[in-house]
Design a protein around this motif. Structure first.
Motif, mmCIF file in Angstrom:
data_model
loop_
_atom_site.group_PDB
_atom_site.id
_atom_site.type_symbol
_atom_site.label_atom_id
_atom_site.label_comp_id
_atom_site.label_asym_id
_atom_site.label_seq_id
_atom_site.Cartn_x
_atom_site.Cartn_y
_atom_site.Cartn_z
ATOM 1 N N UNK A 33 8.500 2.732 -10.191
ATOM 2 C CA UNK A 33 8.348 4.600 -10.208
ATOM 3 C C UNK A 33 8.215 4.533 -9.117
ATOM 4 N N UNK A 35 6.697 8.574 -7.752
ATOM 5 C CA UNK A 35 5.726 9.166 -7.840
ATOM 6 C C UNK A 35 5.692 10.761 -6.144
ATOM 7 N N UNK A 91 6.139 8.483 -3.550
ATOM 8 C CA UNK A 91 4.731 7.405 -3.160
ATOM 9 C C UNK A 91 5.693 6.314 -4.224
ATOM 10 N N UNK A 95 4.303 -2.181 -11.226
ATOM 11 C CA UNK A 95 3.535 -2.519 -12.401
ATOM 12 C C UNK A 95 4.560 -3.067 -12.993
ATOM 13 N N UNK A 104 -0.547 0.581 -11.625
ATOM 14 C CA UNK A 104 -0.160 1.013 -10.828
ATOM 15 C C UNK A 104 -0.544 0.363 -9.733
ATOM 16 N N UNK A 105 0.755 -0.468 -8.541
ATOM 17 C CA UNK A 105 -0.441 -1.050 -7.682
ATOM 18 C C UNK A 105 1.268 0.297 -6.679
ATOM 19 N N UNK A 106 0.194 1.008 -5.580
ATOM 20 C CA UNK A 106 1.317 1.867 -5.054
ATOM 21 C C UNK A 106 1.156 1.305 -3.703
ATOM 22 N N UNK A 107 2.671 2.473 -2.737
ATOM 23 C CA UNK A 107 2.530 1.584 -1.581
ATOM 24 C C UNK A 107 1.542 2.986 -0.661
ATOM 25 N N UNK A 108 2.059 2.293 0.604
ATOM 26 C CA UNK A 108 1.233 3.256 1.316
ATOM 27 C C UNK A 108 2.047 5.497 1.714
#
Lengths: 115, 115
Positions: A33, A35, A91, A95, A104-108
């Motif tokens: 994803x 965002x 971002x 997943x 969901x795991x997000x980056x920085x």
């Protein structure tokens, strides 16, 4: 602990220039994803990607945007001709689970500044 | 269409006191609900999720959330706040959008915990 990594952390560009933002999702994840977040405000969905194709995209994700997974590890977002209003934090997220139950795991994030 | 409302822009609480950050949702079918936290200049970190089962969900850092179907709410709670809990909190809902269904985020609530 596995994590989503994004590069660059900050990019400054001139209006009209092309920008590529890069992401390395967590290795066993299958769903990807992008965002964006403008000025620490609402987090807006851009696009989701699975099995090498776009699953869903928002109205923000117009013809100026594209995504690809060129080599099985990187996941990129390209903005062909940047506009001032594209300035935001972008971002990447990934997943592992199908359907609706996985988080969901997000980056920085990659901060894009368009001048 | 799925949506989330976070009615409070900011919540202020003294350290040691209980905290509640409110969230209501709208979605077709069963809701899959999530809370994320964002510290300054960082990405979004997953706190907890409700998929099914017990209405009280426990998550990271001592946070918990209560799912209430009749009130369509999913409020985030913690019995005793810490100054380090000060951050931006996002509620999110995931609907029946297919294989890579997106998370839809609320506008965020800034939690300020003071000594």
């Amino acid at each position: 602990e596995p994590e989503v990594t994004q590069t660059p952390s900050h990019q400054v560009t001139q209006m009209g220039q092309e920008v590529i933002l890069r992401c390395v999702p967590i290795s066993n994840h299958l769903y990807f994803y992008w965002y964006r977040q403008i000025l620490g405000q609402k987090v807006e969905f851009l696009v989701s990607f699975y099995n090498n194709e776009i699953s869903e995209k928002s109205e923000i994700f117009d013809d100026q945007f594209s995504v690809e997974r060129p080599d099985g590890s990187n996941f990129t977002l390209k903005i062909r001709s940047t506009k001032l209003e594209d300035s935001a934090m972008y971002f990447c997220a990934s997943s592992v689970r199908t359907g609706t139950t996985g988080e969901l795991f997000f980056g920085e994030g990659s901060r894009l500044t368009v001048l | 269409a799925q949506s989330v409302a976070q009615p409070e822009d900011q919540v202020n609480v003294a350290e040691g006191n209980p905290l509640t950050v409110k969230c209501t949702y709208s979605v077709s079918g069963n809701p899959y609900l999530f809370w994320y936290v964002q510290y300054p200049n960082r990405g979004l970190q997953f706190l907890l999720k409700y998929i099914t089962g017990d209405n009280l969900v426990k998550g990271s850092y001592g946070f918990e959330a209560e799912f209430n179907k009749s009130q369509t709410s999913f409020h985030l709670k913690k019995p005793s706040a810490l100054v380090s809990d000060s951050a931006l909190y996002f509620c999110a809902v995931r609907g029946l959008g297919g294989t890579a269904s997106k998370l839809t985020f609320g506008t965020g609530t800034r939690l300020q915990v003071t000594l």
